[in-house]
Scaffold this motif. Sequence first.
Motif, PDB file in Angstrom:
ATOM      1  N   VAL A  53      65.234  66.958  -6.008  1.00  0.00           N
ATOM      2  CA  VAL A  53      64.849  67.987  -5.045  1.00  0.00           C
ATOM      3  C   VAL A  53      63.555  67.565  -4.362  1.00  0.00           C
ATOM      4  O   VAL A  53      62.863  66.656  -4.843  1.00  0.00           O
ATOM      5  CB  VAL A  53      64.680  69.361  -5.736  1.00  0.00           C
ATOM      6  N   PRO A  54      63.193  68.188  -3.238  1.00  0.00           N
ATOM      7  CA  PRO A  54      61.985  67.774  -2.529  1.00  0.00           C
ATOM      8  C   PRO A  54      60.731  67.874  -3.390  1.00  0.00           C
ATOM      9  O   PRO A  54      60.453  68.916  -4.002  1.00  0.00           O
ATOM     10  CB  PRO A  54      61.913  68.770  -1.356  1.00  0.00           C
ATOM     11  N   ALA A  55      59.961  66.795  -3.444  1.00  0.00           N
ATOM     12  CA  ALA A  55      58.741  66.775  -4.254  1.00  0.00           C
ATOM     13  C   ALA A  55      57.694  67.740  -3.710  1.00  0.00           C
ATOM     14  O   ALA A  55      56.845  68.214  -4.462  1.00  0.00           O
ATOM     15  CB  ALA A  55      58.174  65.353  -4.302  1.00  0.00           C
ATOM     16  N   GLY A  56      57.750  68.044  -2.429  1.00  0.00           N
ATOM     17  CA  GLY A  56      56.734  68.901  -1.822  1.00  0.00           C
ATOM     18  C   GLY A  56      57.045  70.380  -1.855  1.00  0.00           C
ATOM     19  O   GLY A  56      56.305  71.178  -1.275  1.00  0.00           O
ATOM     20  N   ALA A  57      58.135  70.787  -2.518  1.00  0.00           N
ATOM     21  CA  ALA A  57      58.541  72.195  -2.529  1.00  0.00           C
ATOM     22  C   ALA A  57      57.542  73.055  -3.296  1.00  0.00           C
ATOM     23  O   ALA A  57      56.716  72.558  -4.069  1.00  0.00           O
ATOM     24  CB  ALA A  57      59.925  72.336  -3.142  1.00  0.00           C
ATOM     25  N   GLU A  58      57.632  74.364  -3.094  1.00  0.00           N
ATOM     26  CA  GLU A  58      56.773  75.320  -3.784  1.00  0.00           C
ATOM     27  C   GLU A  58      57.385  75.805  -5.094  1.00  0.00           C
ATOM     28  O   GLU A  58      56.713  75.895  -6.115  1.00  0.00           O
ATOM     29  CB  GLU A  58      56.496  76.539  -2.874  1.00  0.00           C
ATOM     30  N   ILE A  59      58.682  76.127  -5.054  1.00  0.00           N
ATOM     31  CA  ILE A  59      59.371  76.729  -6.204  1.00  0.00           C
ATOM     32  C   ILE A  59      60.761  76.103  -6.335  1.00  0.00           C
ATOM     33  O   ILE A  59      61.439  75.870  -5.327  1.00  0.00           O
ATOM     34  CB  ILE A  59      59.521  78.263  -6.017  1.00  0.00           C
ATOM     35  N   ILE A  60      61.184  75.832  -7.571  1.00  0.00           N
ATOM     36  CA  ILE A  60      62.531  75.339  -7.853  1.00  0.00           C
ATOM     37  C   ILE A  60      63.176  76.291  -8.855  1.00  0.00           C
ATOM     38  O   ILE A  60      62.603  76.571  -9.919  1.00  0.00           O
ATOM     39  CB  ILE A  60      62.515  73.910  -8.446  1.00  0.00           C
ATOM     40  N   ILE A  61      64.377  76.791  -8.528  1.00  0.00           N
ATOM     41  CA  ILE A  61      65.141  77.639  -9.446  1.00  0.00           C
ATOM     42  C   ILE A  61      66.375  76.845  -9.865  1.00  0.00           C
ATOM     43  O   ILE A  61      67.192  76.465  -9.033  1.00  0.00           O
ATOM     44  CB  ILE A  61      65.565  78.963  -8.769  1.00  0.00           C
ATOM     45  N   GLU A  62      66.505  76.592 -11.163  1.00  0.00           N
ATOM     46  CA  GLU A  62      67.573  75.741 -11.670  1.00  0.00           C
ATOM     47  C   GLU A  62      68.651  76.579 -12.355  1.00  0.00           C
ATOM     48  O   GLU A  62      68.335  77.518 -13.094  1.00  0.00           O
ATOM     49  CB  GLU A  62      67.001  74.725 -12.672  1.00  0.00           C
ATOM     50  N   GLY A  63      69.905  76.236 -12.115  1.00  0.00           N
ATOM     51  CA  GLY A  63      70.985  76.995 -12.734  1.00  0.00           C
ATOM     52  C   GLY A  63      72.339  76.482 -12.328  1.00  0.00           C
ATOM     53  O   GLY A  63      72.522  75.274 -12.115  1.00  0.00           O
ATOM     54  N   GLU A  64      73.298  77.400 -12.166  1.00  0.00           N
ATOM     55  CA  GLU A  64      74.653  76.992 -11.819  1.00  0.00           C
ATOM     56  C   GLU A  64      75.375  78.118 -11.094  1.00  0.00           C
ATOM     57  O   GLU A  64      75.077  79.300 -11.304  1.00  0.00           O
ATOM     58  CB  GLU A  64      75.431  76.607 -13.085  1.00  0.00           C
ATOM     59  N   ILE A  65      76.306  77.717 -10.216  1.00  0.00           N
ATOM     60  CA  ILE A  65      77.222  78.679  -9.603  1.00  0.00           C
ATOM     61  C   ILE A  65      78.454  78.718 -10.492  1.00  0.00           C
ATOM     62  O   ILE A  65      79.123  77.711 -10.710  1.00  0.00           O
ATOM     63  CB  ILE A  65      77.584  78.279  -8.164  1.00  0.00           C
ATOM     64  N   ARG A 106      61.984  58.180  -4.491  1.00  0.00           N
ATOM     65  CA  ARG A 106      61.979  59.000  -5.706  1.00  0.00           C
ATOM     66  C   ARG A 106      60.616  58.908  -6.384  1.00  0.00           C
ATOM     67  O   ARG A 106      60.099  57.807  -6.607  1.00  0.00           O
ATOM     68  CB  ARG A 106      63.071  58.533  -6.656  1.00  0.00           C
ATOM     69  N   VAL A 107      60.051  60.057  -6.727  1.00  0.00           N
ATOM     70  CA  VAL A 107      58.764  60.099  -7.433  1.00  0.00           C
ATOM     71  C   VAL A 107      59.003  60.648  -8.835  1.00  0.00           C
ATOM     72  O   VAL A 107      60.011  61.315  -9.103  1.00  0.00           O
ATOM     73  CB  VAL A 107      57.733  60.952  -6.669  1.00  0.00           C
ATOM     74  N   ASP A 108      58.084  60.361  -9.755  1.00  0.00           N
ATOM     75  CA  ASP A 108      58.338  60.689 -11.153  1.00  0.00           C
ATOM     76  C   ASP A 108      57.835  62.065 -11.568  1.00  0.00           C
ATOM     77  O   ASP A 108      58.086  62.500 -12.692  1.00  0.00           O
ATOM     78  CB  ASP A 108      57.746  59.614 -12.069  1.00  0.00           C
ATOM     79  N   ASP A 109      57.142  62.759 -10.673  1.00  0.00           N
ATOM     80  CA  ASP A 109      56.638  64.091 -11.005  1.00  0.00           C
ATOM     81  C   ASP A 109      56.392  64.833  -9.694  1.00  0.00           C
ATOM     82  O   ASP A 109      56.395  64.246  -8.618  1.00  0.00           O
ATOM     83  CB  ASP A 109      55.347  63.993 -11.824  1.00  0.00           C
ATOM     84  N   ALA A 110      56.193  66.144  -9.792  1.00  0.00           N
ATOM     85  CA  ALA A 110      55.958  66.958  -8.592  1.00  0.00           C
ATOM     86  C   ALA A 110      55.077  68.153  -8.943  1.00  0.00           C
ATOM     87  O   ALA A 110      55.068  68.609 -10.099  1.00  0.00           O
ATOM     88  CB  ALA A 110      57.290  67.431  -8.020  1.00  0.00           C
ATOM     89  N   PRO A 111      54.342  68.690  -7.967  1.00  0.00           N
ATOM     90  CA  PRO A 111      53.461  69.833  -8.241  1.00  0.00           C
ATOM     91  C   PRO A 111      54.188  71.066  -8.739  1.00  0.00           C
ATOM     92  O   PRO A 111      53.576  71.912  -9.397  1.00  0.00           O
ATOM     93  CB  PRO A 111      52.802  70.093  -6.879  1.00  0.00           C
ATOM     94  N   TRP A 112      55.494  71.187  -8.455  1.00  0.00           N
ATOM     95  CA  TRP A 112      56.214  72.363  -8.947  1.00  0.00           C
ATOM     96  C   TRP A 112      56.488  72.316 -10.448  1.00  0.00           C
ATOM     97  O   TRP A 112      57.069  73.239 -11.009  1.00  0.00           O
ATOM     98  CB  TRP A 112      57.518  72.597  -8.179  1.00  0.00           C
ATOM     99  N   ASN A 113      56.009  71.281 -11.110  1.00  0.00           N
ATOM    100  CA  ASN A 113      56.063  71.247 -12.572  1.00  0.00           C
ATOM    101  C   ASN A 113      54.840  71.896 -13.215  1.00  0.00           C
ATOM    102  O   ASN A 113      54.725  71.922 -14.444  1.00  0.00           O
ATOM    103  CB  ASN A 113      56.203  69.804 -13.075  1.00  0.00           C
ATOM    104  N   ASP A 114      53.923  72.426 -12.387  1.00  0.00           N
ATOM    105  CA  ASP A 114      52.717  73.080 -12.931  1.00  0.00           C
ATOM    106  C   ASP A 114      53.078  74.208 -13.892  1.00  0.00           C
ATOM    107  O   ASP A 114      52.486  74.358 -14.956  1.00  0.00           O
ATOM    108  CB  ASP A 114      51.865  73.666 -11.794  1.00  0.00           C
ATOM    109  N   VAL A 115      54.041  75.050 -13.477  1.00  0.00           N
ATOM    110  CA  VAL A 115      54.447  76.214 -14.267  1.00  0.00           C
ATOM    111  C   VAL A 115      55.954  76.135 -14.478  1.00  0.00           C
ATOM    112  O   VAL A 115      56.709  76.013 -13.510  1.00  0.00           O
ATOM    113  CB  VAL A 115      54.090  77.535 -13.546  1.00  0.00           C
ATOM    114  N   VAL A 116      56.391  76.200 -15.733  1.00  0.00           N
ATOM    115  CA  VAL A 116      57.822  76.140 -16.044  1.00  0.00           C
ATOM    116  C   VAL A 116      58.191  77.339 -16.907  1.00  0.00           C
ATOM    117  O   VAL A 116      57.569  77.585 -17.950  1.00  0.00           O
ATOM    118  CB  VAL A 116      58.186  74.827 -16.780  1.00  0.00           C
TER     119      VAL A 116
END
Length: 468
Positions: free
Chosen positions: A247-259, A107-117
Amino acid sequence: MLVKNPVNDRQSLRGYLEFLEQEFPAELLRIKVPVKREFDMTTTVFELEKAGRDPTLIFENVEGFDMPVVTNIAANRRVLAGLLGVEPDALPAAFRERVQKYIPCERVDDAPWNDVVMEGDDVDLTKLPIPLQFGVDAAPYITAGQLVARDPISGVDTTGFHRLMLKGKNRLGVSLHSRRRMYEFHRRAEQMGKSLPVAITLGIHPLHYMGSMVYAYPPNVRKFEIIGGLFGEPYRVAPCGVEGLEVPAGAEIIIEGEILAGVHEPEGPFGEFTGYASYRSTQNVFVAHRVRMRQDAMYHSVVSGMAKDHILTTCITREGEILNALKRNLPNVKAVHVPHSTCGAFMAIISMNKIAEGEPQMAVMAALGTELYTKYVIVVDEDVNIFDMNDVMWAIATRVRAEKDVFMIPGSKGAILDPSSDPETFTLTKMGIDATRPTGRDFAERLTISEESKARAQAILKAAGVSL
């Protein structure tokens, strides 16, 4: 384990592209000319397949969008074998071995996909270059979206592909038709009167792609631990904005929500792996609350239909799963092949050194009991090349006596997306074929050509100016 530096390009889509540039440069193709999101990218991949080529493609100029599209990352068996450091014919066995070595995540404490929120009204999924792949598709589809969610009861998470239909700025149609863990997680949450919190991961490494397809594993094991086994090291994950989810720290984009619980809307049709338009769906709905991405994010898409990008990985994972099941009781089984041409699912070919009658029938039943989607199993002797359908068909033509070597299993459960299955019960008749030589008596001797003779013939042809 908590690590401050989350960046490990070896485990990312970018790391994969660097690997290609270094090890397989001919298998990376950059398309600089403008393309439309409607059909152009999909059709380009199919035209390359027809020409016998399966490169990873980067479409750098998608009209109307600023983001490049990466596709076809899992279409080349030679490249996938290279990622595991083996030859292509050894890929299923290597996969089978490594996915059983579960490695705890890092587990890492930050990821590059936090650049833009972006959240709330700023969420707009229509700004992503989501391809429209076939004319029959009801809308553009996110095809490389890996859903991540936790079991509401056990708390163990899972990840896997599910098709996602673009319905609006923050709304996606989703089908959970595999009826496996994600479907069950949502059903359990719904029973509690709750929606299922979910994160969608976009932009992953092919080894993540492969590992996420494994379905036969203990209930307390995380999919990310299986993926770590393929990498041979802890898979790096990071907390996202969905409470309790990593979620994977190396991902490009994360979409957060719910089904959503108790909500169903029309979803589909969609061009599925069968080569047909599929109207079958669980018709669930995902609502996005937040999007995170790298500053220079790349959009990852999987080519749908019968493209190798869509189904080659399922071939390999099914080969590994069936081989794993067979080896438990039939150690004389040599290899398994699930041909791409049979939709990466519906046929399995088993190579074995038969030492007693009845063993091929055992192999057939074990394979059908292991893999829901498989409905035809052919067993051949080890002298038959299971990766060459001409050789397999020769074995069927010359070694099968239909009245004793072909058997049917009616009323078997099949895949919901198989158009030949019953539309109400999804059952069908499955079939096994024993294409092995009989034991206990002499059988016709197969004609062979020695390696020395082949080498001489190749030299003769080369001298004559013929290139093979």
